[in-house]
Design a protein around this motif. Structure first.
Motif, PDB file in Angstrom:
ATOM      1  N   ALA A  96      72.534  51.372  66.106  1.00  0.00           N
ATOM      2  CA  ALA A  96      72.657  51.100  67.541  1.00  0.00           C
ATOM      3  C   ALA A  96      74.030  50.527  67.897  1.00  0.00           C
ATOM      4  O   ALA A  96      74.414  50.531  69.060  1.00  0.00           O
ATOM      5  CB  ALA A  96      71.552  50.142  67.991  1.00  0.00           C
ATOM      6  N   HIS A  97      74.774  50.071  66.913  1.00  0.00           N
ATOM      7  CA  HIS A  97      76.101  49.498  67.152  1.00  0.00           C
ATOM      8  C   HIS A  97      77.139  50.613  67.228  1.00  0.00           C
ATOM      9  O   HIS A  97      77.245  51.443  66.314  1.00  0.00           O
ATOM     10  CB  HIS A  97      76.468  48.505  66.042  1.00  0.00           C
ATOM     11  CG  HIS A  97      75.634  47.280  66.085  1.00  0.00           C
ATOM     12  ND1 HIS A  97      75.983  46.174  66.810  1.00  0.00           N
ATOM     13  CD2 HIS A  97      74.444  46.992  65.504  1.00  0.00           C
ATOM     14  CE1 HIS A  97      75.054  45.252  66.673  1.00  0.00           C
ATOM     15  NE2 HIS A  97      74.097  45.725  65.896  1.00  0.00           N
ATOM     16  N   ALA A 122      88.471  41.253  64.642  1.00  0.00           N
ATOM     17  CA  ALA A 122      87.518  40.346  65.276  1.00  0.00           C
ATOM     18  C   ALA A 122      86.270  41.093  65.747  1.00  0.00           C
ATOM     19  O   ALA A 122      85.154  40.567  65.672  1.00  0.00           O
ATOM     20  CB  ALA A 122      88.180  39.616  66.443  1.00  0.00           C
ATOM     21  N   THR A 123      86.432  42.323  66.198  1.00  0.00           N
ATOM     22  CA  THR A 123      85.299  43.135  66.646  1.00  0.00           C
ATOM     23  C   THR A 123      84.437  43.532  65.464  1.00  0.00           C
ATOM     24  O   THR A 123      83.201  43.501  65.548  1.00  0.00           O
ATOM     25  CB  THR A 123      85.794  44.382  67.403  1.00  0.00           C
ATOM     26  OG1 THR A 123      86.688  43.970  68.435  1.00  0.00           O
ATOM     27  CG2 THR A 123      84.647  45.165  68.002  1.00  0.00           C
ATOM     28  N   VAL A 124      85.050  43.892  64.343  1.00  0.00           N
ATOM     29  CA  VAL A 124      84.300  44.212  63.122  1.00  0.00           C
ATOM     30  C   VAL A 124      83.526  42.978  62.665  1.00  0.00           C
ATOM     31  O   VAL A 124      82.337  43.061  62.348  1.00  0.00           O
ATOM     32  CB  VAL A 124      85.241  44.726  62.012  1.00  0.00           C
ATOM     33  CG1 VAL A 124      84.520  44.818  60.674  1.00  0.00           C
ATOM     34  CG2 VAL A 124      85.822  46.085  62.389  1.00  0.00           C
ATOM     35  N   ASP A 125      84.184  41.832  62.634  1.00  0.00           N
ATOM     36  CA  ASP A 125      83.526  40.586  62.203  1.00  0.00           C
ATOM     37  C   ASP A 125      82.344  40.244  63.104  1.00  0.00           C
ATOM     38  O   ASP A 125      81.281  39.834  62.625  1.00  0.00           O
ATOM     39  CB  ASP A 125      84.533  39.437  62.190  1.00  0.00           C
ATOM     40  CG  ASP A 125      85.638  39.624  61.165  1.00  0.00           C
ATOM     41  OD1 ASP A 125      85.476  40.447  60.230  1.00  0.00           O
ATOM     42  OD2 ASP A 125      86.686  38.956  61.308  1.00  0.00           O
ATOM     43  N   ALA A 130      76.412  40.170  64.198  1.00  0.00           N
ATOM     44  CA  ALA A 130      75.304  40.668  65.020  1.00  0.00           C
ATOM     45  C   ALA A 130      74.262  41.382  64.157  1.00  0.00           C
ATOM     46  O   ALA A 130      73.052  41.173  64.348  1.00  0.00           O
ATOM     47  CB  ALA A 130      75.831  41.599  66.106  1.00  0.00           C
ATOM     48  N   ILE A 131      74.701  42.203  63.230  1.00  0.00           N
ATOM     49  CA  ILE A 131      73.763  42.915  62.349  1.00  0.00           C
ATOM     50  C   ILE A 131      72.975  41.920  61.508  1.00  0.00           C
ATOM     51  O   ILE A 131      71.761  42.055  61.343  1.00  0.00           O
ATOM     52  CB  ILE A 131      74.506  43.955  61.488  1.00  0.00           C
ATOM     53  CG1 ILE A 131      74.971  45.125  62.376  1.00  0.00           C
ATOM     54  CG2 ILE A 131      73.622  44.457  60.344  1.00  0.00           C
ATOM     55  CD1 ILE A 131      75.912  46.103  61.684  1.00  0.00           C
ATOM     56  N   GLU A 132      73.645  40.909  60.993  1.00  0.00           N
ATOM     57  CA  GLU A 132      72.936  39.883  60.216  1.00  0.00           C
ATOM     58  C   GLU A 132      71.893  39.164  61.069  1.00  0.00           C
ATOM     59  O   GLU A 132      70.760  38.944  60.631  1.00  0.00           O
ATOM     60  CB  GLU A 132      73.934  38.884  59.622  1.00  0.00           C
ATOM     61  CG  GLU A 132      74.746  39.466  58.492  1.00  0.00           C
ATOM     62  CD  GLU A 132      75.751  38.504  57.888  1.00  0.00           C
ATOM     63  OE1 GLU A 132      76.025  38.632  56.684  1.00  0.00           O
ATOM     64  OE2 GLU A 132      76.267  37.629  58.637  1.00  0.00           O
ATOM     65  N   ALA A 133      72.264  38.815  62.291  1.00  0.00           N
ATOM     66  CA  ALA A 133      71.336  38.111  63.180  1.00  0.00           C
ATOM     67  C   ALA A 133      70.148  38.996  63.563  1.00  0.00           C
ATOM     68  O   ALA A 133      68.998  38.537  63.585  1.00  0.00           O
ATOM     69  CB  ALA A 133      72.070  37.639  64.433  1.00  0.00           C
ATOM     70  N   LEU A 137      69.186  40.040  57.498  1.00  0.00           N
ATOM     71  CA  LEU A 137      69.674  40.416  56.168  1.00  0.00           C
ATOM     72  C   LEU A 137      71.166  40.122  56.060  1.00  0.00           C
ATOM     73  O   LEU A 137      71.893  40.236  57.039  1.00  0.00           O
ATOM     74  CB  LEU A 137      69.430  41.907  55.915  1.00  0.00           C
ATOM     75  CG  LEU A 137      67.980  42.371  56.003  1.00  0.00           C
ATOM     76  CD1 LEU A 137      67.912  43.895  55.980  1.00  0.00           C
ATOM     77  CD2 LEU A 137      67.152  41.767  54.876  1.00  0.00           C
ATOM     78  N   ALA A 138      71.602  39.776  54.859  1.00  0.00           N
ATOM     79  CA  ALA A 138      73.014  39.501  54.617  1.00  0.00           C
ATOM     80  C   ALA A 138      73.787  40.815  54.496  1.00  0.00           C
ATOM     81  O   ALA A 138      73.384  41.707  53.746  1.00  0.00           O
ATOM     82  CB  ALA A 138      73.196  38.675  53.348  1.00  0.00           C
TER      83      ALA A 138
END
Length: 161
Positions: A96-97, A122-125, A130-133, A137-138
């Protein structure tokens, strides 16, 4: 010499078209007409064949490859360890990203691998966070350490040697 069998879903003209595109894309007003001239096809037939190859999944994309850092952007190879029962749901969350260039399953503890590409680090980070949240999952990050140029060519229309 006996010709190599063609991959499923393509004929000899499709194979010649794919092989021709490996050598580059003409930068002109009517590139598909020029490709057709080189292969003895009309512009409309080239376009129709490419549409069919994309629709059937034989080709997954038709576009340029470039080094995003040279254009001022950033990317990251990343992986997740996803419980098998959650794989499809997590894949949907990751996909979805807009920053996710592609995502694929592997038979490994780290079973979901994906590439993030964006206009800035910064956008990648932020996407990683966001994916972790969202997934709980790490994200395992594998930043590029060195550039390698590997030209992968899978000729579909050449005779065996």
């Amino acid at each position: 010499m006996k010709p190599r069998p063609l991959p499923a879903g393509i004929d000899r003209v499709d194979a010649a078209l794919i092989d021709h595109l490996h050598d580059g894309f003409p930068l002109c007003d009517r590139p598909f007409a020029r490709i057709g001239e080189a292969l003895g096809l009309g512009e409309d037939e080239v376009l129709e064949r490419l549409r069919a190859l994309l629709a059937s999944g034989v080709l997954t994309r038709l576009g340029p490859l470039y080094q995003i850092e040279r254009a001022g952007g950033a990317y990251l190879l990343a992986a997740l360890e996803v419980p098998p029962a959650r794989f499809d749901a997590v894949a949907a969350q990751v996909n979805a990203h807009l920053e996710v260039a592609h995502n694929y399953r592997r038979e490994h503890r780290l079973n979901m691998w994906f590439v993030l590409a964006a206009d800035a680090q910064a956008t990648v980070d932020a996407c990683v966070r966001a994916i972790e949240a969202e997934t709980g999952l790490a994200v395992h990050a594998f930043p590029k350490q060195r550039e390698y140029h590997v030209e992968l060519r899978l000729p579909a229309n050449r005779e065996s040697t």
